[in-house]
Design an enzyme around this catalytic site. Sequence first.
Site, PDB file in Angstrom:
ATOM      1  N   HIS A  94      18.613  38.526  42.322  1.00 30.04           N
ATOM      2  CA  HIS A  94      19.050  37.904  41.080  1.00 30.04           C
ATOM      3  C   HIS A  94      18.828  38.771  39.846  1.00 30.04           C
ATOM      4  CE1 HIS A  94      19.307  34.644  43.849  1.00 30.04           C
ATOM      5  NE2 HIS A  94      18.015  34.727  44.089  1.00 30.04           N
TER       6      HIS A  94
ATOM      7  N   ARG B 283       6.183  29.803  55.069  1.00 30.83           N
ATOM      8  CA  ARG B 283       6.511  29.686  53.643  1.00 30.83           C
ATOM      9  C   ARG B 283       7.644  28.685  53.435  1.00 30.83           C
ATOM     10  NH1 ARG B 283      10.446  33.505  50.556  1.00 30.83           N
ATOM     11  NH2 ARG B 283      10.174  32.722  48.454  1.00 30.83           N
TER      12      ARG B 283
ATOM     13  N   ASN C 178      18.483  41.299  52.891  1.00 29.14           N
ATOM     14  CA  ASN C 178      18.003  40.078  52.245  1.00 29.14           C
ATOM     15  C   ASN C 178      16.991  40.572  51.220  1.00 29.14           C
ATOM     16  OD1 ASN C 178      16.819  37.736  51.358  1.00 29.14           O
ATOM     17  ND2 ASN C 178      16.746  36.792  53.387  1.00 29.14           N
TER      18      ASN C 178
ATOM     19  N   SER D 161      18.771  30.430  53.012  1.00 30.27           N
ATOM     20  CA  SER D 161      19.149  29.167  52.383  1.00 30.27           C
ATOM     21  C   SER D 161      20.481  29.316  51.655  1.00 30.27           C
ATOM     22  CB  SER D 161      18.065  28.721  51.390  1.00 30.27           C
ATOM     23  OG  SER D 161      18.006  29.614  50.297  1.00 30.27           O
TER      24      SER D 161
END
Length: 144
Positions: free
Chosen positions: A81, A19, A75, A103
């Site tokens: 968010h 991905r 994670n 990232s």
Amino acid sequence: MKKKFLLLNGPNLNLLGTRETQIYGTDTLQSIESAVCARAEELGVSVVCKQSNHEGELIDWLHEARDEFDGVILNAGAFTHYSIAIRDAIAAIRLPCVEVHLSNVHKREEFRHHSVLAPVCMGVICGFGSMSYLLALEALAKAE
């Protein structure tokens, strides 16, 4: 007594390695989990790894963690968010939790710059690829 940590991965992280490799790298979730477990053994701690694409399942695992684990590496993917429910679960279990991202979310789209989870986490580690998980493990293993 040997410390025990829960490593939780959220939506789409089961697709790591294939991905958007230009963003997330080529490490698979299995290879990341193996590296974390190997490092845990070196540190004299243990880790249980789980992944789900479902918010409720992550919340259930967080609730269960309070009786079984000494901390959480999380994670939460996109849930980071906007999931107030995951935020509330982290706050409720009162375990140290480290938010991790492969990232650097601050170099990406604006909507990724804000975490609703960070205020209830011990810390946030992002931008170091799979090393983010190892840094989180180190932090939890050395925390009092």
